[in-house]
Write a protein that holds these residues in place. Structure first.
Motif, short mmCIF file in Angstrom:
data_model
loop_
_atom_site.label_atom_id
_atom_site.label_comp_id
_atom_site.label_asym_id
_atom_site.label_seq_id
_atom_site.Cartn_x
_atom_site.Cartn_y
_atom_site.Cartn_z
N VAL A 1 0.83 -0.90 0.00
CA VAL A 1 0.07 0.08 -0.13
C VAL A 1 0.95 1.10 0.07
O VAL A 1 1.89 1.20 0.80
CB VAL A 1 -0.89 -0.07 1.24
N CYS A 2 0.70 2.23 -1.07
CA CYS A 2 1.47 3.27 -0.94
C CYS A 2 0.97 4.31 0.38
O CYS A 2 -0.14 4.58 0.34
CB CYS A 2 1.05 4.01 -2.40
N PRO A 3 1.94 4.67 0.89
CA PRO A 3 1.69 5.89 2.27
C PRO A 3 1.14 6.89 1.78
O PRO A 3 0.74 7.58 2.68
CB PRO A 3 2.99 5.53 2.95
N ASP A 4 1.61 7.17 0.65
CA ASP A 4 1.03 8.64 0.30
C ASP A 4 -0.27 8.76 -0.49
O ASP A 4 -1.12 9.44 0.00
CB ASP A 4 2.31 9.11 -0.78
N CYS A 5 -0.66 7.78 -1.22
CA CYS A 5 -2.00 7.99 -2.05
C CYS A 5 -2.90 6.94 -1.48
O CYS A 5 -4.09 6.97 -1.88
CB CYS A 5 -1.78 7.93 -3.52
N GLY A 6 -2.18 5.74 -1.09
CA GLY A 6 -3.16 4.75 -0.35
C GLY A 6 -3.64 3.70 -1.47
O GLY A 6 -4.26 2.71 -0.82
N SER A 7 -3.01 3.84 -2.57
CA SER A 7 -3.12 2.84 -3.47
C SER A 7 -2.84 1.37 -3.29
O SER A 7 -1.66 1.36 -2.42
CB SER A 7 -2.65 3.21 -4.88
N GLU A 8 -3.46 0.64 -3.42
CA GLU A 8 -3.03 -1.07 -3.36
C GLU A 8 -2.39 -1.58 -4.73
O GLU A 8 -2.86 -1.52 -5.77
CB GLU A 8 -4.37 -1.71 -3.07
N LEU A 9 -1.27 -1.85 -4.37
CA LEU A 9 -0.54 -2.17 -5.58
C LEU A 9 -0.13 -3.78 -5.43
O LEU A 9 0.37 -4.11 -4.37
CB LEU A 9 0.81 -1.40 -5.57
N GLU A 10 -0.22 -4.51 -6.62
CA GLU A 10 0.07 -5.77 -6.39
C GLU A 10 1.73 -5.98 -7.23
O GLU A 10 1.89 -5.49 -8.20
CB GLU A 10 -0.76 -6.68 -7.40
N VAL A 11 2.63 -6.86 -6.64
CA VAL A 11 3.77 -7.42 -7.28
C VAL A 11 3.58 -8.36 -8.24
O VAL A 11 3.09 -9.25 -7.93
CB VAL A 11 4.76 -7.77 -5.92
N VAL A 12 3.81 -7.95 -9.43
CA VAL A 12 3.43 -8.81 -10.45
C VAL A 12 4.66 -9.33 -11.22
O VAL A 12 4.59 -10.53 -11.77
CB VAL A 12 2.66 -8.23 -11.73
N SER A 13 5.98 -8.84 -10.80
CA SER A 13 7.12 -9.65 -11.05
C SER A 13 8.18 -8.97 -10.05
O SER A 13 8.21 -7.94 -9.64
CB SER A 13 7.36 -9.04 -12.57
N LEU A 14 9.06 -9.86 -10.09
CA LEU A 14 10.11 -9.58 -9.15
C LEU A 14 11.53 -9.23 -9.87
O LEU A 14 12.32 -8.43 -9.20
CB LEU A 14 10.56 -10.80 -8.26
N ASP A 15 11.61 -9.50 -10.97
CA ASP A 15 12.86 -9.32 -11.87
C ASP A 15 12.62 -8.96 -13.23
O ASP A 15 12.33 -9.83 -14.06
CB ASP A 15 13.81 -10.42 -11.57
N PRO A 16 12.32 -7.76 -13.57
CA PRO A 16 12.66 -6.52 -12.72
C PRO A 16 11.52 -6.51 -11.85
O PRO A 16 10.39 -6.93 -11.99
CB PRO A 16 12.50 -5.28 -13.69
N LEU A 17 11.47 -5.66 -10.63
CA LEU A 17 10.20 -5.61 -9.85
C LEU A 17 9.22 -4.58 -10.46
O LEU A 17 9.58 -3.55 -10.82
CB LEU A 17 10.76 -4.78 -8.56
N THR A 18 7.96 -5.26 -10.78
CA THR A 18 7.00 -4.75 -11.35
C THR A 18 5.74 -4.55 -10.52
O THR A 18 5.39 -5.49 -9.89
CB THR A 18 6.72 -5.22 -12.67
N LEU A 19 5.05 -3.46 -10.47
CA LEU A 19 3.92 -3.15 -9.71
C LEU A 19 2.79 -2.86 -10.66
O LEU A 19 2.89 -2.16 -11.81
CB LEU A 19 4.02 -1.93 -8.59
N GLU A 20 1.65 -3.37 -10.34
CA GLU A 20 0.31 -3.10 -10.92
C GLU A 20 -0.43 -2.61 -10.04
O GLU A 20 -0.71 -3.18 -8.61
CB GLU A 20 -0.31 -4.18 -11.81
N GLU A 21 -1.70 -1.69 -10.39
CA GLU A 21 -2.72 -1.62 -9.25
C GLU A 21 -3.39 -2.85 -9.20
O GLU A 21 -3.96 -3.61 -10.19
CB GLU A 21 -3.80 -0.39 -10.06
N ALA A 22 -3.81 -3.22 -7.74
CA ALA A 22 -4.33 -4.27 -7.28
C ALA A 22 -5.76 -4.46 -7.77
O ALA A 22 -6.37 -3.38 -8.08
CB ALA A 22 -4.43 -4.48 -5.74
N PRO A 23 -6.24 -5.57 -8.23
CA PRO A 23 -7.70 -5.83 -9.11
C PRO A 23 -8.72 -5.50 -7.79
O PRO A 23 -8.31 -5.67 -6.41
CB PRO A 23 -7.77 -6.95 -9.64
N GLU A 24 -9.82 -5.02 -8.18
CA GLU A 24 -11.05 -4.73 -7.23
C GLU A 24 -11.39 -6.17 -6.82
O GLU A 24 -11.32 -7.13 -7.34
CB GLU A 24 -12.03 -4.02 -7.88
N VAL A 25 -11.87 -6.34 -5.43
CA VAL A 25 -12.58 -7.49 -4.84
C VAL A 25 -13.34 -7.99 -5.77
O VAL A 25 -14.29 -7.34 -6.44
CB VAL A 25 -12.90 -7.40 -3.39
#
Lengths: 57, 285
Positions: A27-51
């Motif tokens: 969770v981004c402490p600034d904007c509160g967005s939930e981000l999902e780690v989709v790759s580790l190498d390279p580290l890649t984030l995407e907005e987490a899907p809605e429930v």
């Protein structure tokens, strides 16, 4: 150990631990967005899907 | 050498706990994200164990079917997921086994829903057959509300075309969630809330709850009726005895862990999975 990554929504800096795993949510402490780690190498984030309707137990 | 895989889509606290438990035991354990590959694939083989931990029921069930077809032992088996993932399947299975539960019925129309409520008496609770975390539950106190909610449900698509209706039980602010691993009841928590929905995902708080002999006996009956290697059973304690409300086949268990119950649920799940893998490797299972 930890490192800094950039929020893909607000470009704020997020401190994350080195033992991140794919599928993890941070969770981004600034904007509160939930981000999902989709790759580790390279580290890649995407907005987490809605429930989804069938999630959880 | 057999191996335990943990297939998951989103890494929740539970999956972290399972990874840590496996690390402590130094067993052959591999977490695998399911999202970015096709299924079935070459991962695992006959005799390996798959802890299916996708967050969504549909994906988890599909995953279990495909890896079972390749000879992996799934926890839980796909047929158990099917029963637990649909409240109509669960309730009918409990009925067949004679296990006490709140009165329930199914309706396919407004007329059917009105008949259910008239026979049960208001309030009633409408639940989506597939779903969790207390989502889209509706406590319906009178005919006007039932008419409105039923009309809305019937416009939500096929998932909501069979309306699950349950008699509302005054649970006095709490329900019980009990965990069964390998057929043995291992822990229970009391989930409390001022709201009638007591799921911890909706803010209910958890306290340890003693497993009485009576409760253990009922839980074993539930396990016999449904099967599976890991179940979480939600119950109401009423003046006339226990009622089984729901049975979960792929539960979240962070609120049942050691800090609350004194039971290392993640550790017991990993032990059970590893034991199944070792037995299969020896040709015992």
């Amino acid at each position: 150990m930890s490192k800094l990554v950039t929020c893909i929504v607000c470009e704020g800096k997020i401190q994350v631990s080195d033992d991140l795993l794919e599928g993890e949510i941070i969770v981004c402490p600034d904007c509160g967005s939930e981000l999902e780690v989709v790759s580790l190498d390279p580290l890649t984030l995407e907005e987490a899907p809605e429930v989804q309707e069938d999630w959880g137990e | 050498m057999a191996k335990v895989f943990m297939f998951y889509s989103r890494l929740r606290t539970e999956e972290r706990l399972l990874i840590e438990a496996a690390r402590q035991r130094q067993i052959h354990f591999e977490p695998v994200v399911v999202s970015d590959r096709m299924w079935p694939n070459e991962i695992g083989g006959k005799g390996d164990v798959a802890l299916c931990r996708c967050i969504g029921h549909v994906q988890n069930h599909a995953l279990a079917l495909t890896v079972e077809a390749r000879g992996l032992i799934t926890i839980n088996p796909s047929n158990v997921m099917e029963i637990c993932g649909n409240k109509i399947s669960t309730s009918t299975r409990l009925s067949t086994a004679g296990i006490p539960q709140p009165d329930y019925a199914i309706a396919f129309s407004l007329e059917g829903a009105l008949e259910c409520a008239q026979k049960m008496g208001y309030p009633v609770v409408l639940k989506p057959p597939v779903g969790s975390w207390g989502r889209l539950l509706a406590k319906v106190n009178d005919r006007d509300a039932l008419e409105a909610i039923t009309e809305h449900k019937l416009h939500l698509g096929s998932q909501h075309s069979a309306i699950y209706i349950q008699k509302y039980i005054d649970k006095k602010g709490f329900d019980i969630r009990a965990t069964i691993i390998g057929g043995i009841p291992v822990s229970a928590i009391r989930r409390c809330s001022d709201h009638w929905i007591t799921n911890t995902a909706r803010g209910g708080t958890a306290q340890s709850y003693p497993l009485s002999d009576e409760l253990k006996k009922l839980l074993k009956q539930v396990h016999e009726a449904i099967g599976g290697m890991m179940l979480a059973v939600d119950l109401f304690e009423t003046d006339s005895g226990w009622l089984v409300n729901e049975v979960n086949g792929q539960p979240e268990f962070r609120s049942s862990q050691e800090d609350i119950t004194g039971v290392d649920v993640a550790g017991q799940i990993v032990d059970m999975a590893w034991s199944a893998a070792c037995k299969e490797g020896e040709g015992v299972v």
